[in-house]
Scaffold this active site. Structure first.
Site, PDB file in Angstrom:
ATOM      1  N   LYS A  31      -3.319  -1.051  16.316  1.00 13.05           N
ATOM      2  CA  LYS A  31      -3.998  -0.212  15.324  1.00 13.05           C
ATOM      3  C   LYS A  31      -5.146   0.584  15.951  1.00 13.05           C
ATOM      4  O   LYS A  31      -5.426   1.707  15.533  1.00 13.05           O
ATOM      5  CB  LYS A  31      -4.501  -1.084  14.171  1.00 13.05           C
ATOM      6  N   TYR A  34      -1.741  -7.004  17.074  1.00  7.82           N
ATOM      7  CA  TYR A  34      -1.803  -6.133  15.900  1.00  7.82           C
ATOM      8  C   TYR A  34      -3.050  -5.247  15.956  1.00  7.82           C
ATOM      9  O   TYR A  34      -2.983  -4.024  15.760  1.00  7.82           O
ATOM     10  CB  TYR A  34      -1.816  -6.985  14.631  1.00  7.82           C
ATOM     11  N   THR A  39      -1.212  -7.721   0.458  1.00  2.04           N
ATOM     12  CA  THR A  39       0.078  -7.108   0.746  1.00  2.04           C
ATOM     13  C   THR A  39       1.071  -8.158   1.218  1.00  2.04           C
ATOM     14  O   THR A  39       0.689  -9.270   1.601  1.00  2.04           O
ATOM     15  CB  THR A  39      -0.072  -6.054   1.861  1.00  2.04           C
ATOM     16  N   ILE A  43       0.826  -1.199   0.000  1.00  2.00           N
ATOM     17  CA  ILE A  43       0.000   0.000   0.000  1.00  2.00           C
ATOM     18  C   ILE A  43       0.864   1.255   0.000  1.00  2.00           C
ATOM     19  O   ILE A  43       0.544   2.248  -0.678  1.00  2.00           O
ATOM     20  CB  ILE A  43      -0.937  -0.017   1.225  1.00  2.00           C
TER      21      ILE A  43
END
Length: 293
Positions: free
Chosen positions: A205, A201, A236, A51
């Site tokens: 975030k 994770y 990704t 990205i």
């Protein structure tokens, strides 16, 4: 927009490429990104792949000067060449940064400040996930260090440039995965709980989204806006290595990096967003930040 809300509630249709294609065709004003960014200076973490690379390419094609901030310098240099060739200009630079290492973050920020007196757009895009609980060189749980502490330190170090260049924009790349976790302020580093890669994770975030709101309030008088976004399910390198079963299951509907980067570029460049701050976005629409699936 009512249909968009229904699609968003399905998650699979929304986060996959179906949601992107629907919104692109029916909801977006395509003149939003008919802009010339010549004279604007951008810095993007993780811009050597995925990205971040897609965002760097799209911004550079519109004339922006781009600093590619990459952990792997050789991959960063390869991205630099590709971006420059596609953009048709040489205003693409590469700097090494390891977001999990505060010394590396500070050194990168100092090099940028030594090279330019302007910074109009900072994209905190890079993120990572780790199978086992590991500590950073500074003694911080590695996911938290990479996804929150590093971006915090980089942004704070570059704030003088951003404020001197105002109006300026900060875009933080979060994840739809943040909807899976509450923030536990008593155990940010999984010292008490059993370590869970996905939850670590997601929590990092979510914390980045909360930091976005705090920054936005603090920086509002300075002309620096701060917004957060998530890209949906994008194919990704992180997804390929970190969630191979998920990738195989949903491979047919995963978004391309260019599709995932669209909202970053829109937040960075669309003129009507010049004074919008402190919000959470997905596919060019404001979304609820504080909910749990």
């Amino acid at each position: 927009r009512a249909l968009d809300t229904v699609i968003d509630a399905t998650v699979v249709l929304s986060f996959g490429n179906t949601g992107h294609k629907y919104r692109q065709a029916l909801l977006w004003n395509h003149d939003d990104l008919n802009v010339n960014l010549t004279g604007k200076v951008c810095a993007i973490t993780g811009a050597n792949s995925g990205i971040g690379l897609a965002a760097a390419r799209q911004l550079a094609r519109r004339g922006a000067t781009v600093y590619v901030l990459a952990r792997n310098l050789e991959r960063g240099k390869s991205a630099q060449v590709r971006i420059s060739e596609e953009a048709g200009h040489a205003r693409v630079y590469v700097e090494a940064i390891d977001l999990s290492n505060l010394a590396s973050v500070q050194a990168c920020a100092e090099r940028i400040k030594a090279q330019t007196q302007q910074l109009h757009i900072l994209v905190n895009n890079a993120g990572d996930a780790f199978e086992r609980r590991t500590l950073s060189p500074d003694g911080v749980e590695l996911t938290l260090a990479t996804n929150l502490l590093g971006p915090f330190a980089l942004t704070e170090a570059l704030l003088p440039l951003l404020q001197a260049s105002a109006p300026a924009r900060i875009i933080n790349g979060s994840s739809g995965g943040m909807y899976l976790a509450k923030l536990d302020p008593n155990d940010l580093q999984f010292e008490r709980r059993k370590y869970d890669e996905l939850m670590a994770y997601a929590q990092s975030k979510r914390a980045l989204m909360m930091l976005t709101e705090l920054w936005a309030e603090r920086l509002r008088p300075s002309g620096v806006t701060v917004n957060c976004m998530h890209p949906g399910w994008v194919d990704t390198p992180l997804l390929q290595t970190g969630l191979p079963v998920f990738r195989q299951t949903f491979r047919s509907i995963l978004r391309t990096p260019d599709e995932g980067a669209d909202t970053i570029v829109w937040l960075a460049a669309a003129p009507q967003l010049a004074e919008i701050t402190g919000r959470f976005w997905f596919d060019r629409r404001e979304r609820a930040a504080h909910k749990i699936f």
